[in-house]
Scaffold this motif. Structure first.
Motif, PDB file in Angstrom:
ATOM      1  N   ALA A   5       9.259   3.442   2.825  1.00  0.00           N
ATOM      2  CA  ALA A   5       8.420   3.229   1.926  1.00  0.00           C
ATOM      3  C   ALA A   5       8.876   1.851   1.221  1.00  0.00           C
ATOM      4  O   ALA A   5      10.043   1.532   1.193  1.00  0.00           O
ATOM      5  N   THR A   7       7.040   1.136  -2.007  1.00  0.00           N
ATOM      6  CA  THR A   7       6.472   1.217  -3.449  1.00  0.00           C
ATOM      7  C   THR A   7       6.868   2.727  -3.689  1.00  0.00           C
ATOM      8  O   THR A   7       7.144   3.431  -2.974  1.00  0.00           O
ATOM      9  N   GLN A  10       4.104   4.974  -2.510  1.00  0.00           N
ATOM     10  CA  GLN A  10       4.035   5.431  -1.190  1.00  0.00           C
ATOM     11  C   GLN A  10       5.306   6.347  -0.780  1.00  0.00           C
ATOM     12  O   GLN A  10       5.242   7.431  -0.056  1.00  0.00           O
ATOM     13  N   CYS A  13       3.849   9.888  -1.999  1.00  0.00           N
ATOM     14  CA  CYS A  13       2.979  10.303  -1.141  1.00  0.00           C
ATOM     15  C   CYS A  13       3.718  10.983   0.137  1.00  0.00           C
ATOM     16  O   CYS A  13       3.233  11.806   0.882  1.00  0.00           O
ATOM     17  N   LEU A  14       4.828  10.105   0.479  1.00  0.00           N
ATOM     18  CA  LEU A  14       5.407  10.436   1.517  1.00  0.00           C
ATOM     19  C   LEU A  14       5.989  11.930   1.301  1.00  0.00           C
ATOM     20  O   LEU A  14       5.901  12.688   2.330  1.00  0.00           O
ATOM     21  N   ASP A  45       0.041   1.998  -5.266  1.00  0.00           N
ATOM     22  CA  ASP A  45      -0.807   1.429  -4.386  1.00  0.00           C
ATOM     23  C   ASP A  45      -1.487   2.552  -3.349  1.00  0.00           C
ATOM     24  O   ASP A  45      -2.144   2.375  -2.366  1.00  0.00           O
ATOM     25  N   GLN A  46      -0.829   3.836  -3.667  1.00  0.00           N
ATOM     26  CA  GLN A  46      -1.485   4.827  -2.930  1.00  0.00           C
ATOM     27  C   GLN A  46      -1.904   6.041  -4.022  1.00  0.00           C
ATOM     28  O   GLN A  46      -1.270   6.041  -5.094  1.00  0.00           O
TER      29      GLN A  46
END
Length: 205
Positions: A5, A7, A10, A13-14, A45-46
């Protein structure tokens, strides 16, 4: 070497999209390390999934349909109590990273710092308990669990103050309220190792 990742969104969310419980805990620790070492940018950004990925087991029941847990008098009952705690800690991993991904952009960077550390602690707690469950001859997922914590999270998906009030300050606080009595029961029945794990969690929570 490329990182998984780049960010903080990211990274969050991972973790949230990882279904296997042990892998989720491991990724929580890894993503926390990346953030705390300065390898992730403070960008969102996610967006988090509506519901985190979870393993096929345990079977999730309505809280009112959960088997009644008895006092920790025998190995089976102690295992059931520790399994319930493991389930709370796995939920707490997702709750921490969901708060980062969902609300971090609205808050100062310190807010993200604090919740990343929470996610790190919860992952460590889950791993400690799941390792202890192996001593009882089971692993996380072998017993049913309820979905109350995440149901409350879904109800507060767009309200940060409500999320903070209901989840950490009410639902998780209830768990802390009963932990000292659980510790005493484990000690009473000669299970010092489980009692010591619960003491660590109680102190750090």
């Amino acid at each position: 070497m490329s990182l998984p990742a780049s960010t903080i969104a990211q990274a969050a969310c991972l973790v949230l999209k990882t279904a296997n419980a042990n892998e989720k805990a491991a990724k929580s620790l890894a993503m926390a390390d990346l953030w705390l070492q300065g390898h992730l940018s403070f960008e969102f950004d996610q967006t988090p999934p509506p519901r985190p990925a979870r393993p096929e087991e345990p079977v999730l029941l309505d809280p009112g349909k959960m088997p009644r847990r008895r006092k920790a008098g025998n190995s089976q009952n102690r295992a059931a109590l520790m399994h319930a705690v493991a389930h709370i800690e796995l939920n707490a991993i997702d709750l921490a990273w969901d708060i980062v991904a969902r609300f971090g952009s609205e808050m100062p960077r310190d807010f993200t710092d604090d919740w990343v550390v929470v996610g790190q602690d919860e992952a460590r707690h889950f791993s400690m308990i799941n390792k202890r469950l192996e001593d009882y001859g089971i692993t996380y997922g072998d017993l049913p669990a309820h979905d109350g914590l995440w149901q409350a999270s879904e109800d507060t998906a767009d309200k940060l103050l409500a999320r903070l009030a209901i989840v950490p300050m009410v639902l998780e606080a209830r768990g802390l309220d009963v932990t000292p009595a659980m510790i005493e029961r484990f000690i009473k029945f000669g299970d010092q190792e489980s009692a010591d794990i619960l003491k660590v969690i109680y102190k750090e929570e």
